[in-house]
Design a protein around this motif. Structure first.
Motif, PDB file in Angstrom:
ATOM      1  N   VAL A  68      43.532  52.336  30.022  1.00 48.38           N
ATOM      2  CA  VAL A  68      43.397  51.371  28.924  1.00 48.38           C
ATOM      3  C   VAL A  68      41.971  50.827  28.907  1.00 48.38           C
ATOM      4  O   VAL A  68      41.399  50.552  29.972  1.00 48.38           O
ATOM      5  N   PRO A  69      41.362  50.658  27.723  1.00 51.29           N
ATOM      6  CA  PRO A  69      40.020  50.063  27.680  1.00 51.29           C
ATOM      7  C   PRO A  69      40.062  48.608  28.145  1.00 51.29           C
ATOM      8  O   PRO A  69      41.070  47.910  27.975  1.00 51.29           O
ATOM      9  N   ALA A  70      38.973  48.150  28.726  1.00 52.71           N
ATOM     10  CA  ALA A  70      38.894  46.786  29.258  1.00 52.71           C
ATOM     11  C   ALA A  70      38.704  45.804  28.101  1.00 52.71           C
ATOM     12  O   ALA A  70      37.590  45.367  27.807  1.00 52.71           O
ATOM     13  N   VAL A  71      39.810  45.452  27.462  1.00 50.21           N
ATOM     14  CA  VAL A  71      39.778  44.521  26.339  1.00 50.21           C
ATOM     15  C   VAL A  71      40.767  43.382  26.583  1.00 50.21           C
ATOM     16  O   VAL A  71      41.312  42.807  25.641  1.00 50.21           O
ATOM     17  N   ILE A  72      40.980  43.047  27.853  1.00 45.58           N
ATOM     18  CA  ILE A  72      41.872  41.942  28.191  1.00 45.58           C
ATOM     19  C   ILE A  72      41.193  41.077  29.257  1.00 45.58           C
ATOM     20  O   ILE A  72      40.278  41.517  29.943  1.00 45.58           O
ATOM     21  N   GLY A  73      41.654  39.827  29.332  1.00 42.39           N
ATOM     22  CA  GLY A  73      41.222  38.968  30.428  1.00 42.39           C
ATOM     23  C   GLY A  73      39.878  38.324  30.255  1.00 42.39           C
ATOM     24  O   GLY A  73      39.179  38.101  31.246  1.00 42.39           O
ATOM     25  N   LEU A  74      39.493  37.988  29.025  1.00 44.04           N
ATOM     26  CA  LEU A  74      38.199  37.329  28.852  1.00 44.04           C
ATOM     27  C   LEU A  74      38.235  35.905  29.403  1.00 44.04           C
ATOM     28  O   LEU A  74      37.338  35.492  30.137  1.00 44.04           O
ATOM     29  N   ASN A  75      39.268  35.161  29.056  1.00 41.05           N
ATOM     30  CA  ASN A  75      39.349  33.757  29.459  1.00 41.05           C
ATOM     31  C   ASN A  75      40.573  33.431  30.301  1.00 41.05           C
ATOM     32  O   ASN A  75      40.893  32.262  30.495  1.00 41.05           O
ATOM     33  N   ARG A  76      41.261  34.453  30.788  1.00 45.90           N
ATOM     34  CA  ARG A  76      42.382  34.213  31.696  1.00 45.90           C
ATOM     35  C   ARG A  76      42.332  35.245  32.818  1.00 45.90           C
ATOM     36  O   ARG A  76      41.979  36.408  32.595  1.00 45.90           O
ATOM     37  N   ASN A  77      42.691  34.809  34.010  1.00 45.82           N
ATOM     38  CA  ASN A  77      42.548  35.657  35.188  1.00 45.82           C
ATOM     39  C   ASN A  77      43.738  36.577  35.425  1.00 45.82           C
ATOM     40  O   ASN A  77      43.630  37.522  36.208  1.00 45.82           O
ATOM     41  N   ASP A  78      44.848  36.320  34.775  1.00 47.33           N
ATOM     42  CA  ASP A  78      46.087  37.012  35.130  1.00 47.33           C
ATOM     43  C   ASP A  78      46.511  38.072  34.123  1.00 47.33           C
ATOM     44  O   ASP A  78      47.630  38.574  34.196  1.00 47.33           O
ATOM     45  N   SER A  79      45.642  38.437  33.178  1.00 47.36           N
ATOM     46  CA  SER A  79      46.056  39.346  32.104  1.00 47.36           C
ATOM     47  C   SER A  79      46.532  40.698  32.633  1.00 47.36           C
ATOM     48  O   SER A  79      47.589  41.198  32.226  1.00 47.36           O
ATOM     49  N   LEU A  80      45.754  41.306  33.532  1.00 48.17           N
ATOM     50  CA  LEU A  80      46.148  42.612  34.052  1.00 48.17           C
ATOM     51  C   LEU A  80      47.418  42.500  34.897  1.00 48.17           C
ATOM     52  O   LEU A  80      48.319  43.334  34.782  1.00 48.17           O
ATOM     53  N   ALA A  81      47.499  41.474  35.741  1.00 51.02           N
ATOM     54  CA  ALA A  81      48.707  41.278  36.548  1.00 51.02           C
ATOM     55  C   ALA A  81      49.927  41.065  35.648  1.00 51.02           C
ATOM     56  O   ALA A  81      51.028  41.555  35.953  1.00 51.02           O
ATOM     57  N   TYR A  82      49.732  40.361  34.555  1.00 53.45           N
ATOM     58  CA  TYR A  82      50.811  40.123  33.590  1.00 53.45           C
ATOM     59  C   TYR A  82      51.324  41.446  33.034  1.00 53.45           C
ATOM     60  O   TYR A  82      52.532  41.694  32.990  1.00 53.45           O
ATOM     61  N   LEU A  83      50.402  42.308  32.599  1.00 54.51           N
ATOM     62  CA  LEU A  83      50.808  43.603  32.045  1.00 54.51           C
ATOM     63  C   LEU A  83      51.466  44.476  33.103  1.00 54.51           C
ATOM     64  O   LEU A  83      52.491  45.126  32.844  1.00 54.51           O
ATOM     65  N   ARG A  84      50.895  44.499  34.276  1.00 52.93           N
ATOM     66  CA  ARG A  84      51.443  45.342  35.341  1.00 52.93           C
ATOM     67  C   ARG A  84      52.841  44.893  35.755  1.00 52.93           C
ATOM     68  O   ARG A  84      53.663  45.722  36.168  1.00 52.93           O
TER      69      ARG A  84
END
Length: 418
Positions: free
Chosen positions: A224-240
């Protein structure tokens, strides 16, 4: 205004030096003209990928000892192999304390996957970005390369072409969201940072997880392109946590989310430690007395000087105008420091773009302690760190971030000892 140390430049070197000094209790200021080159980062920090003679390096710490023999003027050689090894152990911990979660080993390069799907040796990579321990060997066999409809800064076909060479079967998938329609109307707005702001919202991130869940069926991994998590630290963990198939991020063309995130994290850490960060200001002149810098004056503060016991020049190279090329010489514009460069302009470059260009090694002349030289003498309390140093080729040697981190830590160490 009075400080213990004033740092000129808010890039990787300036921020690292400021954080280390502030952690030790110093009251520091950073004067930064604008956004730094960190915004172009692909999520990795190189230490040493090749020696000056072109030999590939697998163990950067061991390579630094060899490099010193090949190029005695290289910043690593000036700092010293033992000090470099020590600072290479300190740098990842400083980044992690600042909220930049990195993984890597200074004794063994790993390989990150570039925006075009190629493998590139590196030292540290931010968690979540696709890496492999062996060049030419990916840790999966079937992947889905997912992209946002209409996003042009990510290249699934090129990535798939490289993955296919490594016997990885690729298929493509697209995802979308109604909140993207407003920025999609203008192609210049359809950039990673704007897209990431959309997916910073909880409901939109949940919708994205549902789209990725559907795309992941029958695959070993999702790219996936890195287009998540600009202002929140948990975006990738949330998706995973909501998609069973492993999700790996790949950087996009700049401005890059990992670079912006790293810059924001470093700034936040510096300020949290009591540092004062002056963004959008530039140094106009400096006053020196008896071989010491006494004060500097900036555009925004007029006649109000910045005074300090020590100053650090971390303004970078040509890209950030830390160095300026005239028709016949290279100038350091803040202090008028001595610079290292070839005699005639025709010797500065070759017409072959990918050649080892001489101008890349031009920079500020320093003494063995990284103190800035002016008129042949070292200014006692002015140090140089980062890309403005002379004697190295950051692109060919793959050492740009490493020079910034290690020289910044070395300068901070010398300031604290003195």
């Amino acid at each position: 205004m009075r400080f213990d140390t004033v740092i000129i430049g808010g890039g990787l070197a300036g921020m690292t030096c400021g954080i280390r000094l502030a952690e030790a209790g110093q009251h520091c200021a950073i004067v930064s003209q604008g956004q730094s080159a960190i915004h172009f980062s692909s999520g990795s920090f190189d230490l040493l990928g090749h020696l000056p003679d072109g030999t590939a390096v697998s163990d950067p710490v061991a390579g630094i000892a060899t490099l010193a023999r090949q190029c005695p003027t290289h910043p690593y050689a000036v700092i010293g192999a033992d000090s470099c090894a020590r600072h290479a152990g300190e740098a990842p911990e400083l980044l992690r304390r600042a909220g930049v979660p990195v993984a890597g080993d200074s004794r063994r390069n790993h390989f990150r996957i570039t925006p075009l799907g190629k493998t590139k040796a590196t030292w540290l990579t931010i968690d979540g970005y696709l890496t492999t321990e062996e060049a030419g060997r990916l840790p999966f066999r079937r992947v889905c390369i997912a992209n946002i409809e209409g996003f042009l800064d990510f290249y699934p076909e090129f990535i798939a072409e490289e993955f296919n060479r490594q016997d990885v079967e690729c298929r493509f998938g697209n995802f979308n969201h109604p909140d993207l329609e407003q920025i999609r109307r203008n192609p210049s707005e359809m950039r990673s940072a704007n897209i990431a702001r959309v997916f910073d919202r909880e409901a939109n991130l949940e919708a994205l997880s549902e789209s990725l869940r559907k795309l992941s069926e029958g695959c070993d991994a999702l790219i996936v392109p890195a287009v998540i998590g600009l202002n929140r630290n948990d975006s990738l963990a949330y998706l995973r946590s909501r998609v069973d198939t492993p999700i790996h991020l790949l950087p996009t063309l700049p401005p890059s989310i990992p670079g912006i995130r790293a810059q924001q994290a470093l700034q936040h850490r510096f300020r949290a430690l009591g540092g004062e960060y002056f963004l959008g200001d530039s140094v106009l002149r400096a006053e020196t007395e008896q071989g010491r810098v006494r004060r500097i004056f900036t555009a925004n503060h007029g006649n109000i000087p910045f005074e300090a016991e020590c100053f650090v020049l971390a303004t970078g190279s040509f890209f950030s105008k830390g160095l300026v090329a005239t028709p016949d010489r290279i100038v350091e514009p803040v202090f008028g420091a001595d610079t290292v460069y070839a005699g005639g302009r025709s010797e500065w470059y070759t017409l072959r773009f990918f050649d080892r260009q001489a101008y890349q090694a031009f920079g500020v002349r320093t003494d063995a302690g990284l103190r800035v030289m002016k008129s042949g003498s070292a200014l006692e309390n002015l140090y140089c760190a980062g890309a403005g140093l002379s004697g190295f080729h950051p692109v060919q040697e793959e050492c740009g971030a490493g020079v910034s981190l290690l020289s910044a830590l070395h300068v901070a160490e010398r300031i604290l000892k003195n």
